[in-house]
Design an enzyme around this catalytic site. Structure first.
Site, mmCIF file in Angstrom:
data_model
loop_
_atom_site.group_PDB
_atom_site.id
_atom_site.type_symbol
_atom_site.label_atom_id
_atom_site.label_comp_id
_atom_site.label_asym_id
_atom_site.label_seq_id
_atom_site.Cartn_x
_atom_site.Cartn_y
_atom_site.Cartn_z
ATOM 1 N N TYR A 113 -42.683 -38.588 -20.961
ATOM 2 C CA TYR A 113 -41.939 -38.075 -19.824
ATOM 3 C C TYR A 113 -42.262 -36.365 -20.132
ATOM 4 O O TYR A 113 -42.527 -36.259 -21.636
ATOM 5 C CB TYR A 113 -39.976 -37.849 -20.370
ATOM 6 C CG TYR A 113 -39.311 -37.413 -19.661
ATOM 7 C CD1 TYR A 113 -39.089 -37.467 -18.450
ATOM 8 C CD2 TYR A 113 -39.036 -36.107 -20.115
ATOM 9 C CE1 TYR A 113 -38.278 -36.641 -17.523
ATOM 10 C CE2 TYR A 113 -38.153 -34.997 -19.348
ATOM 11 C CZ TYR A 113 -37.592 -35.402 -18.008
ATOM 12 O OH TYR A 113 -37.523 -34.637 -17.170
ATOM 13 N N TRP A 160 -42.649 -32.510 -17.605
ATOM 14 C CA TRP A 160 -43.216 -31.947 -16.721
ATOM 15 C C TRP A 160 -44.272 -31.720 -16.638
ATOM 16 O O TRP A 160 -45.265 -30.891 -15.456
ATOM 17 C CB TRP A 160 -42.115 -30.278 -16.419
ATOM 18 C CG TRP A 160 -40.728 -30.578 -16.330
ATOM 19 C CD1 TRP A 160 -40.097 -31.644 -16.241
ATOM 20 C CD2 TRP A 160 -40.593 -29.598 -14.996
ATOM 21 N NE1 TRP A 160 -39.133 -31.134 -15.325
ATOM 22 C CE2 TRP A 160 -39.396 -29.991 -14.414
ATOM 23 C CE3 TRP A 160 -41.190 -28.797 -14.659
ATOM 24 C CZ2 TRP A 160 -38.595 -29.281 -13.665
ATOM 25 C CZ3 TRP A 160 -40.387 -27.588 -13.865
ATOM 26 C CH2 TRP A 160 -39.358 -28.185 -12.894
HETATM 27 N N1 LIG Z 1 -30.732 -28.767 -25.716
HETATM 28 C C1 LIG Z 1 -31.412 -29.157 -24.792
HETATM 29 N N2 LIG Z 1 -32.270 -29.136 -24.649
HETATM 30 C C2 LIG Z 1 -32.560 -29.848 -23.435
HETATM 31 C C3 LIG Z 1 -32.821 -29.603 -22.117
HETATM 32 C C4 LIG Z 1 -31.366 -29.037 -22.354
HETATM 33 O O1 LIG Z 1 -30.436 -28.579 -21.601
HETATM 34 N N3 LIG Z 1 -30.565 -28.988 -23.624
HETATM 35 N N4 LIG Z 1 -32.969 -29.770 -21.110
HETATM 36 C C5 LIG Z 1 -34.000 -30.897 -21.158
HETATM 37 C C6 LIG Z 1 -34.333 -31.046 -19.692
HETATM 38 S S1 LIG Z 1 -33.540 -31.181 -17.834
HETATM 39 C C7 LIG Z 1 -35.685 -31.116 -19.927
HETATM 40 S S2 LIG Z 1 -36.908 -31.532 -18.044
HETATM 41 C C8 LIG Z 1 -36.510 -31.689 -20.842
HETATM 42 C C9 LIG Z 1 -38.375 -30.640 -20.523
HETATM 43 O O2 LIG Z 1 -38.913 -31.516 -21.619
HETATM 44 P P1 LIG Z 1 -40.611 -31.386 -21.502
HETATM 45 O O3 LIG Z 1 -40.909 -31.558 -19.775
HETATM 46 O O4 LIG Z 1 -41.179 -32.404 -22.167
HETATM 47 O O5 LIG Z 1 -40.750 -29.952 -21.987
HETATM 48 P P2 LIG Z 1 -42.091 -28.717 -21.668
HETATM 49 O O6 LIG Z 1 -42.472 -28.029 -22.843
HETATM 50 O O7 LIG Z 1 -42.137 -28.876 -20.143
HETATM 51 O O8 LIG Z 1 -43.291 -29.580 -22.091
HETATM 52 C C10 LIG Z 1 -44.567 -30.098 -21.304
HETATM 53 C C11 LIG Z 1 -45.930 -30.129 -22.363
HETATM 54 O O9 LIG Z 1 -46.941 -30.739 -21.825
HETATM 55 C C12 LIG Z 1 -48.012 -29.597 -22.164
HETATM 56 N N5 LIG Z 1 -48.971 -30.218 -20.444
HETATM 57 C C13 LIG Z 1 -49.196 -29.457 -19.025
HETATM 58 N N6 LIG Z 1 -49.521 -29.150 -18.733
HETATM 59 C C14 LIG Z 1 -50.703 -30.585 -19.324
HETATM 60 C C15 LIG Z 1 -51.608 -31.738 -19.248
HETATM 61 O O10 LIG Z 1 -52.204 -31.415 -18.084
HETATM 62 N N7 LIG Z 1 -52.286 -32.204 -19.760
HETATM 63 C C16 LIG Z 1 -51.765 -32.252 -20.948
HETATM 64 N N8 LIG Z 1 -51.835 -33.602 -21.721
HETATM 65 N N9 LIG Z 1 -50.310 -32.095 -21.527
HETATM 66 C C17 LIG Z 1 -49.736 -30.708 -20.137
HETATM 67 C C18 LIG Z 1 -47.492 -29.185 -22.081
HETATM 68 O O11 LIG Z 1 -48.202 -27.894 -22.973
HETATM 69 C C19 LIG Z 1 -45.922 -29.035 -23.272
HETATM 70 O O12 LIG Z 1 -46.573 -29.233 -24.606
HETATM 71 O O13 LIG Z 1 -36.125 -30.402 -22.395
HETATM 72 C C20 LIG Z 1 -34.439 -31.201 -21.571
HETATM 73 N N10 LIG Z 1 -34.386 -30.901 -23.203
HETATM 74 N N1 LIG Z 2 -36.483 -20.434 -15.954
HETATM 75 C C1 LIG Z 2 -36.722 -21.991 -16.553
HETATM 76 N N2 LIG Z 2 -36.225 -22.369 -14.667
HETATM 77 C C2 LIG Z 2 -35.442 -23.514 -15.499
HETATM 78 C C3 LIG Z 2 -35.779 -25.000 -16.367
HETATM 79 C C4 LIG Z 2 -37.046 -23.692 -17.732
HETATM 80 O O1 LIG Z 2 -37.049 -24.266 -18.261
HETATM 81 N N3 LIG Z 2 -36.924 -22.508 -17.348
HETATM 82 N N4 LIG Z 2 -36.015 -25.886 -16.350
HETATM 83 C C5 LIG Z 2 -35.388 -26.320 -15.638
HETATM 84 C C6 LIG Z 2 -35.066 -27.868 -15.093
HETATM 85 S S1 LIG Z 2 -36.529 -29.486 -15.703
HETATM 86 C C7 LIG Z 2 -34.402 -27.927 -15.143
HETATM 87 S S2 LIG Z 2 -33.226 -29.257 -15.365
HETATM 88 C C8 LIG Z 2 -32.624 -26.932 -14.675
HETATM 89 C C9 LIG Z 2 -31.455 -27.515 -15.363
HETATM 90 O O2 LIG Z 2 -30.521 -26.373 -14.526
HETATM 91 P P1 LIG Z 2 -29.110 -26.492 -14.961
HETATM 92 O O3 LIG Z 2 -28.677 -27.847 -15.529
HETATM 93 O O4 LIG Z 2 -28.445 -25.977 -14.190
HETATM 94 O O5 LIG Z 2 -29.757 -24.915 -16.369
HETATM 95 P P2 LIG Z 2 -28.552 -25.091 -17.297
HETATM 96 O O6 LIG Z 2 -29.094 -23.514 -17.859
HETATM 97 O O7 LIG Z 2 -28.191 -25.527 -18.744
HETATM 98 O O8 LIG Z 2 -27.227 -24.819 -16.954
HETATM 99 C C10 LIG Z 2 -26.498 -23.740 -16.193
HETATM 100 C C11 LIG Z 2 -24.975 -23.131 -16.399
HETATM 101 O O9 LIG Z 2 -24.364 -24.008 -16.281
HETATM 102 C C12 LIG Z 2 -23.190 -23.642 -17.117
HETATM 103 N N5 LIG Z 2 -22.393 -24.325 -18.035
HETATM 104 C C13 LIG Z 2 -23.287 -25.507 -19.085
HETATM 105 N N6 LIG Z 2 -21.910 -25.943 -19.139
HETATM 106 C C14 LIG Z 2 -20.955 -25.774 -18.763
HETATM 107 C C15 LIG Z 2 -19.682 -26.665 -18.223
HETATM 108 O O10 LIG Z 2 -19.122 -27.146 -18.988
HETATM 109 N N7 LIG Z 2 -18.530 -26.605 -17.114
HETATM 110 C C16 LIG Z 2 -19.537 -25.468 -16.251
HETATM 111 N N8 LIG Z 2 -19.086 -25.025 -15.820
HETATM 112 N N9 LIG Z 2 -20.555 -25.117 -16.395
HETATM 113 C C17 LIG Z 2 -21.584 -25.161 -17.515
HETATM 114 C C18 LIG Z 2 -23.530 -22.231 -18.107
HETATM 115 O O11 LIG Z 2 -23.305 -20.579 -18.082
HETATM 116 C C19 LIG Z 2 -25.530 -22.788 -17.449
HETATM 117 O O12 LIG Z 2 -26.153 -20.839 -17.670
HETATM 118 O O13 LIG Z 2 -33.411 -25.958 -15.064
HETATM 119 C C20 LIG Z 2 -34.844 -25.213 -14.419
HETATM 120 N N10 LIG Z 2 -34.791 -24.467 -14.558
HETATM 121 MO MO LIG Z 3 -34.701 -31.069 -16.216
#
Ligand SMILES: Nc1nc2c(c(=O)[nH]1)N[C@H]1C(S)=C(S)[C@@H](COP(=O)(O)OP(=O)(O)OC[C@H]3O[C@@H](n4cnc5c(=O)[nH]c(N)nc54)[C@H](O)[C@@H]3O)O[C@H]1N2
Ligand SMILES: Nc1nc2c(c(=O)[nH]1)N[C@H]1C(S)=C(S)[C@@H](COP(=O)(O)OP(=O)(O)OC[C@H]3O[C@@H](n4cnc5c(=O)[nH]c(N)nc54)[C@H](O)[C@@H]3O)O[C@H]1N2
Ligand SMILES: [Mo]
Length: 780
Positions: free
Chosen positions: A119, A121
């Site tokens: 898993y 991005w």
């Molecule tokens: N506490 C907490 N944890 C969370 C979340 C949260 O809200 N709170 N959000 C979650 C969510 S929504 C998501 S989507 C995940 C994201 O989790 P990930 O998608 O696993 O996070 P990334 O840092 O995007 O990891 C991508 C990795 O791929 C590598 N990479 C990029 N391009 C390439 C390539 O071309 N080849 C290879 N081999 N590697 C590459 C990058 O260097 C990086 O190490 O995290 C989750 N974790």
């Molecule tokens: N710059 C940047 N943008 C990203 C990403 C990144 O790594 N960097 N990751 C991308 C990815 S993979 C994903 S999945 C999305 C995730 O997008 P989201 O899941 O929407 O992102 P979060 O930043 O976890 O939360 C958004 C807001 O929800 C509010 N919130 C948190 N908990 C609660 C709650 O219990 N109730 C209410 N009402 N509000 C709450 C918080 O104030 C927070 O600022 O973002 C994407 N966009």
């Molecule tokens: Mo995500």
């Protein structure tokens, strides 16, 4: 294949950029001309290209290599993954070793013992999309145990089909932004619309659209109410902030329904023709089921929003065209299925679903491109082949799987068994970034025989591998980018030579496939250029099928980007409008064909953590929990403003956002004062699962009792064998809980997390994770 220098383009998940070159180096990345709200995230990638933590050669964990050279299986006899030095190997030797591991595992235990969910991005670009590459490769050698769902919205992914029969309104099918902002008068945003998150869109972005949408709402005089623990989630003079206790939204939504029911404002005609289960849900809301009426007063005591504000908002929504938006974050929490089901139920009671600009939708600013009015077209992706192994795990149950092979677990009405995994293959994702309770993951991660990782930098996941392959980055390879939620197709041009011995994932997998007798199946005899031409041809054909002509390949490659026109206003559709117009003819794919406010099917699962209708279930961790006596602060680990997850944390843009080299944690002034903390202090966040350092920023943008620490600082545990080492950098996932949202979805529940914070007065340990790991030669 060379574009004119001025037409060179680099595609990232946060936008398209024009590289400025000097002496063979990239000096700047200028935003794409048509994007009037470009993301500043790109700058970090130039510096990261040659950062000290770049992986330059294949490498193998020392005791693992010693074991294999002595003919021993198992993970090696050293101090374990994440603790040992690496031995750099010639590429061919590392490939031989990895191929032998894969072959041994598939012969001894079968391909199901290979976990290839991988898993993550990855990078933008459809061909070098690492997760697609690893899946295609593992399929070519006999398959693998996969994962389903994602970390973004697993709970929503599982509950929505039970409620509306599809995932429409979650990832696609949204009512477009311009329709909402021109037709609705009141938009209630649960979780706001943080522009920091809308910087990003999977696959890439031509233009950023959320700032424009918010600007349109202001011009149109739309009333916006942001229900969130954070004020600066949404900015603008038409925005009102209703601060809410995290994890308590379902109580507020139920109370709004209570108002609608008791004041005869529920749209009974719509409920009668388009929904089932209003009687059951209504009985619960009125307290006939459990003796607790879900009144605004009841909800106010739970969620902290005043009862009068809850009631007034419900009335205002009923009196005008209104729209309910909900961020994805709300369902990455204990029982995260509930607020999503409740939001749909509220919109149904308002009777606005399918009306112009009315109703409900999810994740509008969680990523750019949600609600983008784009043509309905299938953009190409790398074909992954078919997987002979049928087994899978819910993606966030990886540590459970490793720790409990053979044990049973509940999942969406099924009783399933965790597989026994022997080899983990990861490319394009970072479990030591994305998973919860990293101290637990670290324990689980010691168990498999083999861990193979491709990445470009020595981040925490790579440091916990046995065999490491150096992957090229976006700047070093040609690719084609497009996104399901946008209307461009772009060339992403190679502008730099690969660092060290880095190879494309495709080249690494081709060499492994060759060793494992699957070269033809994996490559189909194509080199990169042939694949790019094929993918582009697919895009041309899809575009032609909806009446748009894309230029032939040579022209596309040299002009670097082609765009389809946006969907004109009169062709834009509201979510579930067709169903509204014809509920018989356009039945939903639920058992009843209607919106299910009560689901017999879900009720039949018999889960107390996800009953047959939306319900208030106290989260395991929230400010109302008994645990709050010990850990009185609710930690929100939001998405980071200065990077994508952990990507390019090593770059300058991300590092400039730190203080004392630590990630910044925000806290309300009252909470800081109560602890004697001052802005700029290094603090220690802790709970029973772990502890990390961060730098304190005091901010009244946050509700008291809530602290915010973004994800993505590279996990940097202090050395030693403490099972809960101090994390030095500010990674919230040493604190979060690794528990499924419910037995229905088993999604990640990172947002339900209580902590305490104190000043860190000890000697400040240096952050080491941006330095390369220790290397040794064989046997030293
Ligand atoms: N506490 C907490 N944890 C969370 C979340 C949260 O809200 N709170 N959000 C979650 C969510 S929504 C998501 S989507 C995940 C994201 O989790 P990930 O998608 O696993 O996070 P990334 O840092 O995007 O990891 C991508 C990795 O791929 C590598 N990479 C990029 N391009 C390439 C390539 O071309 N080849 C290879 N081999 N590697 C590459 C990058 O260097 C990086 O190490 O995290 C989750 N974790
Ligand atoms: N710059 C940047 N943008 C990203 C990403 C990144 O790594 N960097 N990751 C991308 C990815 S993979 C994903 S999945 C999305 C995730 O997008 P989201 O899941 O929407 O992102 P979060 O930043 O976890 O939360 C958004 C807001 O929800 C509010 N919130 C948190 N908990 C609660 C709650 O219990 N109730 C209410 N009402 N509000 C709450 C918080 O104030 C927070 O600022 O973002 C994407 N966009
Ligand atoms: Mo995500």
């Amino acid at each position: 294949m060379l574009p004119t220098p001025a037409n060179r383009l680099v595609a990232t998940h946060w936008g398209l950029y024009r590289p400025r070159m000097s002496g063979g180096n990239v000096t700047d990345l200028d935003p794409f001309e048509l994007d009037n709200d470009p993301a500043p995230l790109a700058q970090g990638i130039i510096e990261a290209h040659s950062a000290p933590s770049r992986i330059l050669r294949p490498a193998v964990r020392r005791s693992f290599l010693e074991a294999r050279e002595a003919g021993r299986r198992g993970p090696g006899s050293g101090s374990g993954r994440g603790h040992e030095p690496f031995v750099e190997l010639p590429f061919d030797e590392a490939l031989d070793l990895a191929a032998a591991e894969l072959d041994h595992v598939r012969r001894t235990w079968g391909n199901a013992a290979i976990y290839g969910g991988s898993y993550g991005w990855s990078s933008a670009g459809r061909f070098h999309h690492a997760q697609s590459q690893v899946h295609r490769f593992l399929n070519s050698i006999g398959g693998y145990t996969r994962s389903i769902q994602n970390y973004s919205f697993a709970a929503a992914d599982m509950i929505l089909p039970h409620v509306i029969g599809s995932r429409k309104g979650l990832i696609d099918g949204h009512t477009p932004w311009p329709r909402i902002m021109t037709q609705a008068r009141l938009v209630v945003m649960f979780g706001g619309t943080p522009l920091r998150n809308a910087q990003v869109g999977s696959g890439g972005i031509s233009v950023h659209i959320v700032r424009d949408a918010m600007e349109l709402s202001r011009r149109q005089g739309v009333r916006i109410v942001s229900v969130s623990p954070m004020r600066d989630d949404t900015l603008g003079d038409n925005v009102e902030w209703l601060p809410i206790r995290p994890g308590a939204d379902t109580a507020m939504l139920l109370a709004m329904m209570h108002v609608l029911i008791c004041e005869d404002r529920a749209d009974l005609a719509f409920l009668d023709s388009h929904t089932v289960g209003y009687d059951r849900l209504g009985a619960y809301v009125l307290g006939e089921e459990d003796g607790v009426a879900k009144t605004p007063e009841w909800a106010a005591a739970i969620c902290g929003v005043p009862a009068s504000a809850i009631a007034d908002l419900a009335r205002a929504m009923a009196d005008t065209r209104s729209f309910v938006m909900m961020a994805w974050s709300l369902q990455r929490a204990d029982f995260g299925e509930q607020p999503y089901w409740a939001a749909i139920a509220l919109a149904a009671m308002l009777g606005q679903i399918g009306l112009p600009g009315g109703g409900v939708g999810f994740g509008y600013a969680s990523a750019n491109g949600i609600g983008n009015p784009i043509p309905d077209m299938k953009w190409p992706s790398l074909p992954q082949g078919s997987n002979p192994v049928s087994d899978y795990i819910p993606v966030a149950r990886i540590a459970d799987t490793l720790l409990h092979p053979g044990e049973r677990y509940d999942f969406n009405g099924e009783s399933r068994t965790y597989p026994d995994l022997k080899l983990i293959y990861w490319a394009g994702g970072s479990p030591f970034h994305h998973h919860q309770d990293l101290n637990r993951l670290r324990r689980a991660w010691q168990l498999p025989e083999t861990v193979i990782v491709h990445d470009s930098w020595w981040n925490a996941t790579v440091r916990h591998a046995d065999i490491v392959f150096p992957a090229t980055t976006t700047l070093e390879r040609n690719d084609i980018a497009c996104s399901a939620r946008d209307r461009f197709i772009a060339a992403s041009h190679a502008v730099l030579e690969p660092a060290g011995e880095a190879r494309d994932d495709y080249a690494i997998f081709s060499a492994l496939a060759e060793r494992l007798g699957a070269a033809d199946e994996f490559t189909q005899g194509r080199d990169t250029e042939a694949w790019l031409r094929q993918l582009y041809l697919n895009a041309r054909q899809s575009a032609a099928a909806i009446g748009h002509e894309l230029p032939e390949f040579e022209r596309f490659w040299s002009q670097s980007v082609a765009m389809l026109p946006p969907t004109p206003p009169d062709e834009q559709r509201d979510l579930l409008a067709a169903f509204r117009a014809d509920p018989q003819g356009q039945r939903l794919e639920t058992p009843s064909g209607r919106i299910e406010l009560f689901s017999e099917r879900v009720a039949g699962f018999g889960y107390d953590d996800c009953p047959g209708h939306p319900a208030w279930i106290e989260p395991r961790e929230w400010l109302g929990a008994p645990l709050a006596a010990r850990y009185p602060l609710h930690l929100l680990s939001t998405q980071p403003a200065r990077r994508l997850h952990s990507q390019y944390d090593v770059g300058a843009h991300s590092r400039q956002g730190k203080h004392h080299g630590r990630e910044i944690m925000r806290m309300n002034p009252a909470d800081a004062a109560a602890r004697g903390l001052a802005g700029g202090d290094v603090v220690r966040l802790f709970n029973d699962r772990g502890a990390c350092l961060a730098a304190l920023e005091i901010s009244d943008e946050l509700l008291p009792g809530v602290v915010q620490l973004a994800t993505g600082a590279w996990y940097d545990p202090a050395p030693g064998d403490d099972p809960q080492p101090l994390e030095r950098h500010g990674n919230p996932n040493v604190l979060t809980a690794d528990i499924g949202t419910s037995r229905l979805a088993q999604g990640p529940s990172a947002q339900s997390c209580l902590v305490e914070v104190e000043r860190f007065d000890g000697e400040l340990p240096p952050v080491r994770v941006f330095e390369p790991p220790q290397f040794s030669s064989r046997g030293t």
